[in-house]
Design a protein around this motif. Structure first.
Motif, short mmCIF file in Angstrom:
data_model
loop_
_atom_site.label_atom_id
_atom_site.label_comp_id
_atom_site.label_asym_id
_atom_site.label_seq_id
_atom_site.Cartn_x
_atom_site.Cartn_y
_atom_site.Cartn_z
N LEU A 120 -0.14 23.75 2.29
CA LEU A 120 -0.81 23.03 3.27
C LEU A 120 -2.25 22.62 2.99
CD1 LEU A 120 -0.64 22.31 6.35
CD2 LEU A 120 -1.79 24.59 6.81
N GLU A 121 -3.00 23.55 2.54
CA GLU A 121 -4.21 22.92 1.87
C GLU A 121 -4.35 22.03 0.89
OE1 GLU A 121 -7.57 24.11 2.90
OE2 GLU A 121 -5.91 24.44 4.71
N ALA A 122 -3.46 21.83 -0.01
CA ALA A 122 -3.31 20.57 -0.75
C ALA A 122 -3.09 19.34 -0.23
CB ALA A 122 -2.18 21.09 -2.00
N HIS A 123 -1.88 19.62 0.85
CA HIS A 123 -1.81 18.13 1.69
C HIS A 123 -3.09 17.87 2.53
CE1 HIS A 123 2.47 17.90 0.91
NE2 HIS A 123 2.84 19.02 1.20
N ARG A 124 -3.69 18.77 2.94
CA ARG A 124 -4.95 18.57 3.78
C ARG A 124 -6.02 17.86 2.93
NH1 ARG A 124 -10.07 20.42 4.57
NH2 ARG A 124 -9.82 22.18 2.96
N LEU A 125 -6.22 18.40 1.57
CA LEU A 125 -7.00 17.35 0.86
C LEU A 125 -6.41 15.99 0.45
CD1 LEU A 125 -9.37 17.31 -1.11
CD2 LEU A 125 -7.84 18.42 -2.96
N ILE A 126 -5.09 15.71 0.14
CA ILE A 126 -4.56 14.53 -0.10
C ILE A 126 -4.54 13.86 1.23
CG2 ILE A 126 -2.47 13.13 -0.48
CD1 ILE A 126 -1.68 15.77 -2.25
N ALA A 127 -4.53 14.24 2.40
CA ALA A 127 -4.76 13.57 3.70
C ALA A 127 -6.07 12.97 3.77
CB ALA A 127 -4.09 14.02 4.76
N LEU A 128 -6.90 14.00 3.52
CA LEU A 128 -8.40 13.82 3.77
C LEU A 128 -9.04 12.68 2.67
CD1 LEU A 128 -11.11 14.58 5.36
CD2 LEU A 128 -11.39 16.15 3.31
N ALA A 129 -8.34 12.59 1.58
CA ALA A 129 -8.59 11.52 0.72
C ALA A 129 -8.27 9.92 1.16
CB ALA A 129 -8.12 11.77 -0.79
N TYR A 130 -7.03 10.08 1.69
CA TYR A 130 -6.74 8.81 2.37
C TYR A 130 -7.77 8.31 3.43
CZ TYR A 130 -3.99 4.99 4.59
OH TYR A 130 -3.80 3.84 4.86
N GLU A 131 -7.87 9.18 4.42
CA GLU A 131 -9.03 8.93 5.42
C GLU A 131 -10.18 8.53 4.89
OE1 GLU A 131 -8.30 9.08 8.98
OE2 GLU A 131 -6.29 8.92 8.04
N LYS A 132 -10.84 9.25 3.80
CA LYS A 132 -12.10 8.91 3.38
C LYS A 132 -12.11 7.77 2.30
CE LYS A 132 -14.39 12.14 5.43
NZ LYS A 132 -15.06 11.87 6.61
N GLY A 133 -11.07 7.32 1.67
CA GLY A 133 -11.10 6.33 0.78
C GLY A 133 -10.02 5.34 0.34
N GLY A 134 -8.94 5.46 1.38
CA GLY A 134 -7.82 4.70 1.35
C GLY A 134 -7.06 5.32 0.29
N ALA A 135 -6.21 4.35 -0.01
CA ALA A 135 -4.89 4.65 -0.73
C ALA A 135 -5.18 4.97 -2.35
CB ALA A 135 -3.78 3.55 -0.81
N GLU B 248 0.98 -1.17 0.11
CA GLU B 248 0.17 0.02 0.05
C GLU B 248 1.07 1.43 0.17
OE1 GLU B 248 -3.81 1.46 2.69
OE2 GLU B 248 -1.72 1.33 3.53
N VAL B 249 0.70 2.10 -1.00
CA VAL B 249 1.58 3.45 -1.08
C VAL B 249 0.85 4.52 -0.44
CG1 VAL B 249 2.81 4.79 -2.73
CG2 VAL B 249 2.67 2.34 -3.24
N VAL B 250 1.11 5.18 0.64
CA VAL B 250 0.46 6.32 1.24
C VAL B 250 1.30 7.51 1.00
CG1 VAL B 250 -0.52 7.19 3.13
CG2 VAL B 250 -0.65 4.52 2.87
N TRP B 251 0.76 8.89 0.71
CA TRP B 251 1.42 10.10 0.59
C TRP B 251 1.33 10.49 1.73
CZ3 TRP B 251 3.94 12.11 -3.62
CH2 TRP B 251 4.47 13.36 -3.63
N ARG B 252 2.61 11.36 2.27
CA ARG B 252 2.31 11.81 3.65
C ARG B 252 2.86 13.29 3.50
NH1 ARG B 252 -1.04 8.70 6.18
NH2 ARG B 252 -0.11 6.91 7.34
#
Length: 295
Positions: A67-82, A50-54
């Motif tokens: 920061l906001e782009a990172h927030r969206l990317i982190a939220l995408a993982y929380e909501k729908g996984g990798a 599983e590849v996860v962007w941090r």
């Protein structure tokens, strides 16, 4: 450069190997590193991955930050996984590197979020007039601090378990790194212990406010734990929140009068508050118990 880090499991638990890429979305090398990782994984015969962007910020003080782009990317993982995160990440990278759009612009990010089905979750305000904390903001803040605590200081840094590979290395080097990582059986520490260690690392890096951010959930859920309380007291002292430091340390000393470190730190706190007579008593007792404190 390869070095040891401590892994932290966040949210989704998946079988196999988790590969984390700590990187900034405006870093050209991060883009290259992602493509090279994909080549390294082509035809991978090992365990499932599983590849996860941090998130990592090259320049947190930049006026048009990520920061906001990172927030969206982190939220995408929380909501729908990798899988969902990968789609959102690709869209952000395409917007920045191909379309040459400003990914700090809320309109651009809202467009990407809408395409991914995250428009409502990724909103910046609630239905009322007062602004609310955007979903994923606290998570992103914590991830940035965890990256700092782990010693991530290059975009990209690929992390698997307790191993890290810095820079956009060639696919062959990444593949060798992954093969080495897959042969290791990293020790899994409880999430609370890892959070405590990350907070302590931030204190060692002279970031007491960051340490307090990571300690906050532990203070809510394990507020009676002496280790948590001591680390919080150190962070209060380091951030010049002297009244809070004194209250915490007085409680610790009352419970364990022979704790020379707590007594010494209480003395230093009182000293900084100008309460020199009280400070002298604690400092003298601490030095009697631990002569090193006399210097």
């Amino acid at each position: 450069m390869r070095h040891l880090l401590t892994n932290r499991q966040l949210s989704h638990t998946v079988p196999g190997m988790r590969i984390e890429i700590w990187a900034d979305v405006v870093s050209g090398w991060a883009h290259v590193g992602k493509r090279r990782l994909e080549k390294a994984l082509a035809g991978w015969q090992g365990e499932a991955v599983e590849v996860v962007w941090r998130p990592y910020q090259i320049d947190p003080s930049a006026p048009a930050g990520t920061l906001e782009a990172h927030r969206l990317i982190a939220l995408a993982y929380e909501k729908g996984g990798a899988e969902l995160q990968s789609r959102v990440l690709e869209r952000v990278l395409h917007a920045h590197f191909v379309e040459v759009r400003d990914i700090s612009d809320p309109a651009v990010l809202t467009e990407i979020a809408t395409e991914a089905g995250l428009a409502e979750e990724a909103g910046h305000t609630g239905s009322g007039a007062a602004p609310q904390t955007p979903p994923g903001a606290e998570l992103t803040r914590e991830l940035l601090l965890i990256g700092k605590a782990k010693g991530v200081h290059t975009s990209p840094t690929i992390v698997v378990g307790d191993l890290a590979l810095e820079g956009a290395q060639p696919p062959e080097a990444i593949r060798a790194f992954l093969e080495e990582a897959s042969e290791r059986t990293p020790r899994r520490l409880p999430a609370e212990v890892e959070r405590l260690r990350h907070a302590e690392s931030l204190l060692d890096q002279r970031d007491p406010l960051g340490a307090l951010t990571l300690l906050r959930p532990l203070m809510r859920e394990h507020g009676d734990d002496r280790g948590v309380r001591m680390l919080a007291a150190r962070a209060y002292f380091g951030s010049a929140q002297l009244n809070r430091a004194r209250t915490a340390l007085e409680s610790l000393v009352s419970e364990s009068p022979d704790d020379s470190y707590a007594r010494h730190l209480l003395g230093r706190t009182l000293q900084r508050q100008g309460r020199h007579e009280e400070a002298a008593t604690h400092l003298a007792l601490a030095a009697t118990m631990t002569p090193d404190y006399a210097t």
